[in-house]
Design a protein around this motif. Structure first.
Motif, mmCIF file in Angstrom:
data_model
loop_
_atom_site.group_PDB
_atom_site.id
_atom_site.type_symbol
_atom_site.label_atom_id
_atom_site.label_comp_id
_atom_site.label_asym_id
_atom_site.label_seq_id
_atom_site.Cartn_x
_atom_site.Cartn_y
_atom_site.Cartn_z
ATOM 1 N N ALA A 27 0.827 -1.212 0.000
ATOM 2 C CA ALA A 27 0.000 0.000 0.000
ATOM 3 C C ALA A 27 0.861 1.261 0.000
ATOM 4 C CB ALA A 27 -0.933 -0.009 1.203
ATOM 5 N N GLU A 28 2.106 1.129 0.431
ATOM 6 C CA GLU A 28 3.021 2.273 0.472
ATOM 7 C C GLU A 28 3.835 2.443 -0.802
ATOM 8 O OE1 GLU A 28 3.033 -0.004 3.259
ATOM 9 O OE2 GLU A 28 1.436 1.292 4.007
ATOM 10 N N GLY A 29 3.907 1.410 -1.623
ATOM 11 C CA GLY A 29 4.689 1.513 -2.849
ATOM 12 C C GLY A 29 5.462 0.245 -3.153
ATOM 13 N N PRO A 30 6.468 0.355 -4.029
ATOM 14 C CA PRO A 30 7.228 -0.828 -4.460
ATOM 15 C C PRO A 30 8.095 -1.388 -3.340
ATOM 16 C CG PRO A 30 8.197 1.170 -5.360
ATOM 17 C CD PRO A 30 6.937 1.586 -4.675
ATOM 18 N N THR A 31 8.241 -2.697 -3.344
ATOM 19 C CA THR A 31 9.138 -3.354 -2.400
ATOM 20 C C THR A 31 10.582 -3.189 -2.881
ATOM 21 O OG1 THR A 31 9.063 -5.451 -3.602
ATOM 22 C CG2 THR A 31 7.387 -5.112 -1.868
ATOM 23 N N GLU A 32 11.517 -3.510 -2.020
ATOM 24 C CA GLU A 32 12.929 -3.458 -2.414
ATOM 25 C C GLU A 32 13.188 -4.385 -3.599
ATOM 26 O OE1 GLU A 32 15.484 -1.483 -1.509
ATOM 27 O OE2 GLU A 32 13.982 -0.396 -0.347
ATOM 28 N N GLU A 33 12.559 -5.552 -3.590
ATOM 29 C CA GLU A 33 12.721 -6.500 -4.703
ATOM 30 C C GLU A 33 12.243 -5.875 -6.011
ATOM 31 O OE1 GLU A 33 11.589 -11.107 -5.858
ATOM 32 O OE2 GLU A 33 10.477 -10.118 -4.246
ATOM 33 N N CYS A 34 11.112 -5.197 -5.958
ATOM 34 C CA CYS A 34 10.580 -4.533 -7.149
ATOM 35 C C CYS A 34 11.550 -3.467 -7.649
ATOM 36 C CB CYS A 34 9.230 -3.917 -6.824
ATOM 37 S SG CYS A 34 8.398 -3.163 -8.235
ATOM 38 N N LEU A 35 12.040 -2.636 -6.737
ATOM 39 C CA LEU A 35 12.974 -1.575 -7.120
ATOM 40 C C LEU A 35 14.225 -2.142 -7.788
ATOM 41 C CD1 LEU A 35 12.657 0.713 -3.984
ATOM 42 C CD2 LEU A 35 11.736 1.148 -6.281
ATOM 43 N N GLU A 36 14.725 -3.264 -7.274
ATOM 44 C CA GLU A 36 15.905 -3.903 -7.880
ATOM 45 C C GLU A 36 15.612 -4.328 -9.318
ATOM 46 O OE1 GLU A 36 17.030 -7.082 -5.250
ATOM 47 O OE2 GLU A 36 17.449 -5.678 -3.609
ATOM 48 N N HIS A 37 14.426 -4.872 -9.543
ATOM 49 C CA HIS A 37 14.065 -5.298 -10.902
ATOM 50 C C HIS A 37 13.883 -4.091 -11.813
ATOM 51 C CE1 HIS A 37 13.848 -9.576 -10.235
ATOM 52 N NE2 HIS A 37 13.147 -9.370 -9.138
ATOM 53 N N TRP A 38 13.326 -3.013 -11.289
ATOM 54 C CA TRP A 38 13.190 -1.799 -12.095
ATOM 55 C C TRP A 38 14.550 -1.251 -12.483
ATOM 56 C CZ3 TRP A 38 8.953 1.422 -9.112
ATOM 57 C CH2 TRP A 38 7.715 0.847 -9.328
ATOM 58 N N GLU A 39 15.496 -1.275 -11.532
ATOM 59 C CA GLU A 39 16.839 -0.744 -11.816
ATOM 60 C C GLU A 39 17.533 -1.512 -12.924
ATOM 61 O OE1 GLU A 39 19.043 -0.471 -8.160
ATOM 62 O OE2 GLU A 39 17.519 0.822 -7.256
ATOM 63 N N SER A 40 17.205 -2.796 -13.059
ATOM 64 C CA SER A 40 17.819 -3.610 -14.119
ATOM 65 C C SER A 40 16.937 -3.671 -15.363
ATOM 66 C CB SER A 40 18.108 -5.019 -13.601
ATOM 67 O OG SER A 40 16.897 -5.720 -13.379
ATOM 68 N N ASP A 41 15.939 -2.786 -15.439
ATOM 69 C CA ASP A 41 15.016 -2.740 -16.574
ATOM 70 C C ASP A 41 14.292 -4.075 -16.758
ATOM 71 O OD1 ASP A 41 13.752 -1.286 -18.632
ATOM 72 O OD2 ASP A 41 15.109 -2.113 -20.134
ATOM 73 N N GLY A 42 14.038 -4.759 -15.640
ATOM 74 C CA GLY A 42 13.311 -6.022 -15.691
ATOM 75 C C GLY A 42 14.077 -7.160 -16.336
ATOM 76 N N ALA A 43 15.402 -7.070 -16.331
ATOM 77 C CA ALA A 43 16.243 -8.039 -17.044
ATOM 78 C C ALA A 43 16.029 -9.487 -16.599
ATOM 79 C CB ALA A 43 17.720 -7.665 -16.904
ATOM 80 N N ASN A 44 15.620 -9.708 -15.363
ATOM 81 C CA ASN A 44 15.411 -11.077 -14.880
ATOM 82 C C ASN A 44 14.051 -11.645 -15.265
ATOM 83 O OD1 ASN A 44 17.922 -11.138 -13.697
ATOM 84 N ND2 ASN A 44 17.187 -10.398 -11.734
ATOM 85 N N HIS A 45 13.270 -10.858 -15.967
ATOM 86 C CA HIS A 45 11.946 -11.291 -16.426
ATOM 87 C C HIS A 45 11.901 -11.154 -17.942
ATOM 88 C CE1 HIS A 45 10.363 -11.456 -12.361
ATOM 89 N NE2 HIS A 45 10.907 -10.272 -12.133
#
Length: 107
Positions: A27-45
């Motif tokens: 409810a507060e926003g992205p988790t740390e895990e989400c932020l890590e994936h965003w920083e890598s442009d979703g490279a692990n997905h």
């Protein structure tokens, strides 16, 4: 665009839930895990998962996001989710609430 940060967080969580990543948002926003994936442009997905992840990033930050050509490659149900959300965003916060009420809840 959104009535509050809470509405925006809910939209991102629901959108990510479309590809099984609803747990990336609170409810507060992205988790740390989400932020890590965003920083890598979703490279692990890949595929739709990456596109939905990067769409949520663009919604949350107001920057970047997938190209329209990439979005056109998504599975129909994911394209409908993103497309209908974009339409609701253009029509205002009340329509976003309607989109949320009709969206499937998944984590």
């Amino acid at each position: 665009m959104f009535t509050s940060e809470s509405q925006k967080a809910t939209v991102c969580k629901v959108l990510l839930g479309q590809v099984g990543l609803g747990h990336y948002f609170t409810a507060e926003g992205p988790t740390e895990e989400c932020l890590e994936h965003w920083e890598s442009d979703g490279a692990n997905h890949d595929g739709d998962t990456r596109l939905i992840l990067m769409t949520a990033s663009a919604l949350w930050t107001g920057e970047g996001g997938p190209k329209v050509e990439e979005l056109r490659s998504m599975a129909p149900d994911n394209m409908v989710a993103v497309g209908s959300l974009m339409r609701c965003i253009s029509e205002g916060p009340e329509m976003i609430d309607s989109w949320l009420k009709g969206a499937p809840v998944q984590d």
